[in-house]
Structures are given as C-alpha cells and as structure tokens.
Design a protein around this motif. Structure first.
Motif, PDB file in Angstrom:
ATOM      1  N   ALA A   2       6.105  14.899  94.189  1.00  0.00           N
ATOM      2  CA  ALA A   2       7.569  14.988  94.141  1.00  0.00           C
ATOM      3  C   ALA A   2       8.008  15.992  93.082  1.00  0.00           C
ATOM      4  CB  ALA A   2       8.174  13.619  93.852  1.00  0.00           C
ATOM      5  N   ALA A   3       7.356  15.946  91.920  1.00  0.00           N
ATOM      6  CA  ALA A   3       7.697  16.891  90.856  1.00  0.00           C
ATOM      7  C   ALA A   3       7.297  18.306  91.254  1.00  0.00           C
ATOM      8  CB  ALA A   3       6.998  16.489  89.561  1.00  0.00           C
ATOM      9  N   THR A   4       6.150  18.437  91.920  1.00  0.00           N
ATOM     10  CA  THR A   4       5.678  19.759  92.350  1.00  0.00           C
ATOM     11  C   THR A   4       6.645  20.379  93.352  1.00  0.00           C
ATOM     12  OG1 THR A   4       3.382  19.115  91.994  1.00  0.00           O
ATOM     13  CG2 THR A   4       3.781  21.004  93.438  1.00  0.00           C
ATOM     14  N   ALA A   5       7.020  19.604  94.377  1.00  0.00           N
ATOM     15  CA  ALA A   5       7.934  20.112  95.403  1.00  0.00           C
ATOM     16  C   ALA A   5       9.294  20.456  94.802  1.00  0.00           C
ATOM     17  CB  ALA A   5       8.097  19.082  96.515  1.00  0.00           C
ATOM     18  N   THR A   6       9.785  19.599  93.917  1.00  0.00           N
ATOM     19  CA  THR A   6      11.079  19.858  93.280  1.00  0.00           C
ATOM     20  C   THR A   6      11.027  21.135  92.451  1.00  0.00           C
ATOM     21  OG1 THR A   6      11.521  17.477  93.170  1.00  0.00           O
ATOM     22  CG2 THR A   6      12.856  18.907  91.761  1.00  0.00           C
ATOM     23  N   THR A   7       9.939  21.316  91.718  1.00  0.00           N
ATOM     24  CA  THR A   7       9.776  22.504  90.878  1.00  0.00           C
ATOM     25  C   THR A   7       9.820  23.777  91.706  1.00  0.00           C
ATOM     26  OG1 THR A   7       8.440  21.321  89.252  1.00  0.00           O
ATOM     27  CG2 THR A   7       8.228  23.715  89.304  1.00  0.00           C
ATOM     28  N   LEU A   8       9.026  23.825  92.765  1.00  0.00           N
ATOM     29  CA  LEU A   8       8.886  25.065  93.539  1.00  0.00           C
ATOM     30  C   LEU A   8      10.101  25.354  94.409  1.00  0.00           C
ATOM     31  CD1 LEU A   8       6.408  26.824  93.144  1.00  0.00           C
ATOM     32  CD2 LEU A   8       5.867  24.456  92.655  1.00  0.00           C
ATOM     33  N   ILE A   9      10.696  24.330  95.000  1.00  0.00           N
ATOM     34  CA  ILE A   9      11.876  24.569  95.831  1.00  0.00           C
ATOM     35  C   ILE A   9      13.084  24.906  94.968  1.00  0.00           C
ATOM     36  CG2 ILE A   9      13.469  23.531  97.492  1.00  0.00           C
ATOM     37  CD1 ILE A   9      11.085  21.974  98.617  1.00  0.00           C
ATOM     38  N   ALA A  10      13.209  24.195  93.841  1.00  0.00           N
ATOM     39  CA  ALA A  10      14.306  24.511  92.919  1.00  0.00           C
ATOM     40  C   ALA A  10      14.158  25.926  92.375  1.00  0.00           C
ATOM     41  CB  ALA A  10      14.345  23.501  91.777  1.00  0.00           C
ATOM     42  N   GLY A  11      12.934  26.298  92.019  1.00  0.00           N
ATOM     43  CA  GLY A  11      12.695  27.649  91.510  1.00  0.00           C
ATOM     44  C   GLY A  11      12.983  28.711  92.543  1.00  0.00           C
ATOM     45  N   ILE A  51      13.857  28.638 100.990  1.00  0.00           N
ATOM     46  CA  ILE A  51      13.342  27.260 101.025  1.00  0.00           C
ATOM     47  C   ILE A  51      11.923  27.233 101.578  1.00  0.00           C
ATOM     48  CG2 ILE A  51      13.608  25.009 102.137  1.00  0.00           C
ATOM     49  CD1 ILE A  51      16.629  25.392 101.948  1.00  0.00           C
ATOM     50  N   VAL A  52      11.682  27.967 102.665  1.00  0.00           N
ATOM     51  CA  VAL A  52      10.342  27.992 103.265  1.00  0.00           C
ATOM     52  C   VAL A  52       9.331  28.585 102.280  1.00  0.00           C
ATOM     53  CG1 VAL A  52       8.937  28.866 105.165  1.00  0.00           C
ATOM     54  CG2 VAL A  52      11.273  28.134 105.597  1.00  0.00           C
ATOM     55  N   ILE A  53       9.748  29.614 101.532  1.00  0.00           N
ATOM     56  CA  ILE A  53       8.869  30.168 100.499  1.00  0.00           C
ATOM     57  C   ILE A  53       8.547  29.088  99.471  1.00  0.00           C
ATOM     58  CG2 ILE A  53       8.715  31.802  98.584  1.00  0.00           C
ATOM     59  CD1 ILE A  53      10.353  33.769 100.287  1.00  0.00           C
ATOM     60  N   GLY A  54       9.559  28.312  99.080  1.00  0.00           N
ATOM     61  CA  GLY A  54       9.347  27.224  98.124  1.00  0.00           C
ATOM     62  C   GLY A  54       8.378  26.183  98.641  1.00  0.00           C
ATOM     63  N   MET A  65       4.769  27.531  84.645  1.00  0.00           N
ATOM     64  CA  MET A  65       4.111  28.659  85.306  1.00  0.00           C
ATOM     65  C   MET A  65       4.467  28.726  86.787  1.00  0.00           C
ATOM     66  SD  MET A  65       0.303  29.068  83.594  1.00  0.00           S
ATOM     67  CE  MET A  65      -0.265  27.461  84.135  1.00  0.00           C
ATOM     68  N   TRP A  66       4.458  27.584  87.455  1.00  0.00           N
ATOM     69  CA  TRP A  66       4.806  27.588  88.880  1.00  0.00           C
ATOM     70  C   TRP A  66       6.294  27.867  89.093  1.00  0.00           C
ATOM     71  CZ3 TRP A  66       1.604  28.043  92.789  1.00  0.00           C
ATOM     72  CH2 TRP A  66       0.271  27.689  92.624  1.00  0.00           C
ATOM     73  N   ALA A  67       7.139  27.338  88.214  1.00  0.00           N
ATOM     74  CA  ALA A  67       8.578  27.622  88.309  1.00  0.00           C
ATOM     75  C   ALA A  67       8.841  29.106  88.071  1.00  0.00           C
ATOM     76  CB  ALA A  67       9.353  26.779  87.295  1.00  0.00           C
ATOM     77  N   GLN A  68       8.102  29.695  87.119  1.00  0.00           N
ATOM     78  CA  GLN A  68       8.265  31.125  86.848  1.00  0.00           C
ATOM     79  C   GLN A  68       7.867  31.958  88.063  1.00  0.00           C
ATOM     80  OE1 GLN A  68       9.266  32.877  83.530  1.00  0.00           O
ATOM     81  NE2 GLN A  68       9.781  33.948  85.408  1.00  0.00           N
ATOM     82  N   LEU A  69       6.799  31.562  88.727  1.00  0.00           N
ATOM     83  CA  LEU A  69       6.366  32.276  89.928  1.00  0.00           C
ATOM     84  C   LEU A  69       7.424  32.185  91.019  1.00  0.00           C
ATOM     85  CD1 LEU A  69       4.263  33.792  91.624  1.00  0.00           C
ATOM     86  CD2 LEU A  69       3.263  31.556  92.201  1.00  0.00           C
ATOM     87  N   ALA A  70       7.988  31.003  91.216  1.00  0.00           N
ATOM     88  CA  ALA A  70       9.000  30.807  92.267  1.00  0.00           C
ATOM     89  C   ALA A  70      10.248  31.638  91.996  1.00  0.00           C
ATOM     90  CB  ALA A  70       9.358  29.329  92.372  1.00  0.00           C
ATOM     91  N   VAL A  71      10.719  31.629  90.756  1.00  0.00           N
ATOM     92  CA  VAL A  71      11.921  32.390  90.403  1.00  0.00           C
ATOM     93  C   VAL A  71      11.659  33.885  90.541  1.00  0.00           C
ATOM     94  CG1 VAL A  71      13.495  32.995  88.526  1.00  0.00           C
ATOM     95  CG2 VAL A  71      12.847  30.610  88.884  1.00  0.00           C
ATOM     96  N   PHE A  72      10.497  34.333  90.053  1.00  0.00           N
ATOM     97  CA  PHE A  72      10.158  35.752  90.163  1.00  0.00           C
ATOM     98  C   PHE A  72      10.118  36.198  91.623  1.00  0.00           C
ATOM     99  CE2 PHE A  72       6.870  38.920  91.003  1.00  0.00           C
ATOM    100  CZ  PHE A  72       7.382  40.002  90.308  1.00  0.00           C
ATOM    101  N   LEU A  73       9.489  35.404  92.485  1.00  0.00           N
ATOM    102  CA  LEU A  73       9.402  35.769  93.898  1.00  0.00           C
ATOM    103  C   LEU A  73      10.776  35.824  94.548  1.00  0.00           C
ATOM    104  CD1 LEU A  73       6.246  33.897  95.242  1.00  0.00           C
ATOM    105  CD2 LEU A  73       6.586  36.360  94.981  1.00  0.00           C
ATOM    106  N   HIS A  74      11.667  34.924  94.161  1.00  0.00           N
ATOM    107  CA  HIS A  74      13.034  34.959  94.708  1.00  0.00           C
ATOM    108  C   HIS A  74      13.694  36.294  94.387  1.00  0.00           C
ATOM    109  CE1 HIS A  74      17.108  33.093  95.601  1.00  0.00           C
ATOM    110  NE2 HIS A  74      17.403  34.253  95.041  1.00  0.00           N
ATOM    111  N   VAL A  75      13.655  36.675  93.133  1.00  0.00           N
ATOM    112  CA  VAL A  75      14.298  37.922  92.712  1.00  0.00           C
ATOM    113  C   VAL A  75      13.586  39.118  93.338  1.00  0.00           C
ATOM    114  CG1 VAL A  75      14.862  39.382  90.725  1.00  0.00           C
ATOM    115  CG2 VAL A  75      15.102  36.887  90.558  1.00  0.00           C
ATOM    116  N   PHE A  76      12.264  39.057  93.398  1.00  0.00           N
ATOM    117  CA  PHE A  76      11.478  40.173  93.928  1.00  0.00           C
ATOM    118  C   PHE A  76      11.775  40.428  95.399  1.00  0.00           C
ATOM    119  CE2 PHE A  76       7.467  41.747  95.862  1.00  0.00           C
ATOM    120  CZ  PHE A  76       7.416  42.977  95.220  1.00  0.00           C
TER     121      PHE A  76
END
Length: 325
Positions: free
Chosen positions: A28-37, A7-10, A94-105
């Motif tokens: 709101a959309a930005t925060a939702t995108t990155l935290i969800a990702g 969550i903190v990373i998001g 693009m931002w959602a892809q970065l968030a998901v990639f970082l989670h897995v990484f």
C-alpha cells in the motif's frame, strides 16, 4: 502527458518497486508512493478553479521546475512515513524521486512542454514529438500492467517495454525531422523561415505543421509523407497603431501572447458597437477551427467588455464561455 498515462506509469513503477526488499512488505505504501509521485507535479491543475489565464500561465511551470522536482519526493516521503509508519524513508524517497523525475521528463516531449530547467532558465522545453495523450504509449504500458497482474515477473513485463518505448521515441523524432524538411521544401519560394512547428496528433501518421516566414504564416497537416497546407496568411506584426496593442495588457491576452509561439489575429466589428480582437494559435488547427484562442471585446471608449482564453472546439461553446465570465 495526460493523467491516465501518468497513472499507468506509476503502476508500472509500483510493479518494479515490489522487487526492492525495502519496499516489498508494504505494498500500500509502495503503490501510494509511486502513483503519488507520478501525479503530484500536476497539482497546479487546481489553478483551473480560479481561471484559465492563471492556469495556463502556471501549468507545468514552477511545479515542474528543478526545486519542486527535489521538494515533491521529500514531501511524499514525509507523508508516507507519517501515514504508514513502518517504511524505509531512504527507499521511499528514491522511488518517489524516480516517479517525479519521470513525470517531468516525459512532459518535455509534448508540444506544451515544461519549465523543467527553472530557475536556471524560464524557457519552455517543448520537443513536440509525443501527443499529450499517445494511444500507442498508453496501450503498451497497459499491456505491461496486465502481464504483471497475471503473474509475469515485473522485470520480464516492463524491461522489454522500456526498450520498445525508447525505439518508439526515436522513430517519432525521425518522423518529425523528415516532415520538417519536407514542409520547408514545399515553401521553398519563401525566404528565411523564422519558426517551424511539427506537432503530433492522436493519429500516428498525422502531424500538425505551422511555419512562420518573413512574409507569411503557413498552417497544414501531414498525412503520411504527404503535407497539405490549408491556411496561408500574411504575417502580422504587433504595432502600436493596431487594435491588438490596445488590449495587450488584458490578463487573458497577455497570457496568450506569453504562451503562444506562433499566432495570428483578426478584428471583427460587432452589432453592439464593440470590436472583437481574436488571437488564434496556429499550432492547433482542428477541423478548420483554431482550438486555442484568446478574445477581447473592445468598446468605443477603448475599454475591454469581455475577454477569454482557452481551448474550445466549437464556435457556439466559445461564445458561451466568453459571455459566461
């Protein structure tokens, strides 16, 4: 990593994304995108509702694989577009892809690991240099979030933190390598070490150590440069004449055997006439108790009466969970 750190990373990624002109008008959309990702790959946690065996078999498996690392951002982009309407799908993706990639990484640096390269290979990638919850990483990230909250520019708040974290990871790799060499020196009388595990704990200077050799399994812990082995057992082999062979196809036992990289087992006759077969993962010794176990009770008719798999930190709680099934 644990949920709080993801969550903190998001939140940190949200701060950086606010500097993207295509995202800055829709916080709101930005925060939702990155935290969800940052959280969505752990959606397989719902499998706990079924049973531990299913959860352990699949957690950080297919949801952290290459196909899902690609599919999650597409799903998030679609939902964000439907919910918030006035968004830029390309930038959201693009931002959602970065968030998901970082989670897995970041998950591959834990001892649990992920199947990040599936379907190329189903091998678990477990670098084991960062604890599932690392208080130092969490505090560093929280400092960045606090600085941003108090008005510091996101680049000034988080770019230095990225550099600090890179150095921190390098230090952890060097510590692990040093302790691995030290541990092998201490058991130099043994020939041909088969597996060596040096796994972090919550404490910066303490690591769990488990070594499998041709003849014995060693379990210990490091305190700074000092390594203390607290358990040494004769290496056991899974043979067709052992009681373990009779229960190996049980769902809980099979999951344990597939998941655990180094383990031992013991058999104990019980008062009700059954025999307890207990498997213990040697990587998770905590206060003289192996926290990750699988248990099966075998009747005199070679039927399994009870079984359990999971992380339990006391014998009383383990027995309650075993008979609650």
């Amino acid at each position: 990593m644990d949920t709080a750190t993801h969550i903190v990373i998001g939140v940190g990624l949200t701060a950086l994304a606010t500097q993207d002109p295509a995202m800055s008008d829709t916080f709101a959309a930005t925060a939702t995108t990155l935290i969800a990702g940052s959280l969505i790959p752990d959606g397989d946690t719902v499998l706990k509702l079924k049973d531990n065996s299913t959860y352990i078999s699949h957690h950080r498996g297919i949801t952290h694989s290459i196909p899902f690392t690609i599919l999650w951002p597409i799903l998030i982009t679609f939902l964000i577009f439907v919910i918030f309407n006035h968004t830029n799908p390309l930038h959201v993706w693009m931002w959602a892809q970065l968030a998901v990639f970082l989670h897995v990484f970041v998950d591959i640096f834990n001892s649990y690991g992920t199947q990040a390269l599936r379907p190329i290979t189903n091998k678990w990638i477990q670098l084991g240099v960062i604890n599932t919850f690392d208080p130092i990483i969490f505090i560093i990230l929280c400092i960045g979030v606090a600085l941003w909250t108090f008005g510091v520019h996101p680049y000034l708040a988080f770019f230095p933190i990225i550099g600090v974290l890179i150095i921190y990871y390098i230090v952890r790799f060097k510590m692990q390598s040093f302790l691995r060499k030290q541990a092998l020196k201490q058991i130099k009388q043994e020939h041909n070490p088969v597996k060596v595990f040096v796994i972090p704990t919550l404490k910066f200077m303490e690591w769990r150590i488990a070594i499998q050799t041709d003849e014995h399994d060693y379990v210990g812990r490091s305190y700074g440069r000092n390594i203390v082995f607290s358990d040494k057992v004769k290496r056991q082999h899974l043979s067709i004449d052992s009681l373990l062979w009779k229960v190996k196809n049980n769902k809980d036992i099979r999951t344990f055997l597939n998941f655990s990289s180094i383990y031992r087992w013991q058999t104990t006759p019980l008062e009700d006439g059954t025999t307890e077969i207990r498997l213990m993962d040697l990587r998770y010794l905590n206060n003289d108790h192996y926290a990750f176990v699988a248990i099966a009770h075998l009747t005199q008719q070679d039927e399994i009466d009870h079984s359990y798999i999971g992380w339990v930190f006391s014998e009383d709680k383990l027995q309650r969970k075993l008979f609650a099934k």
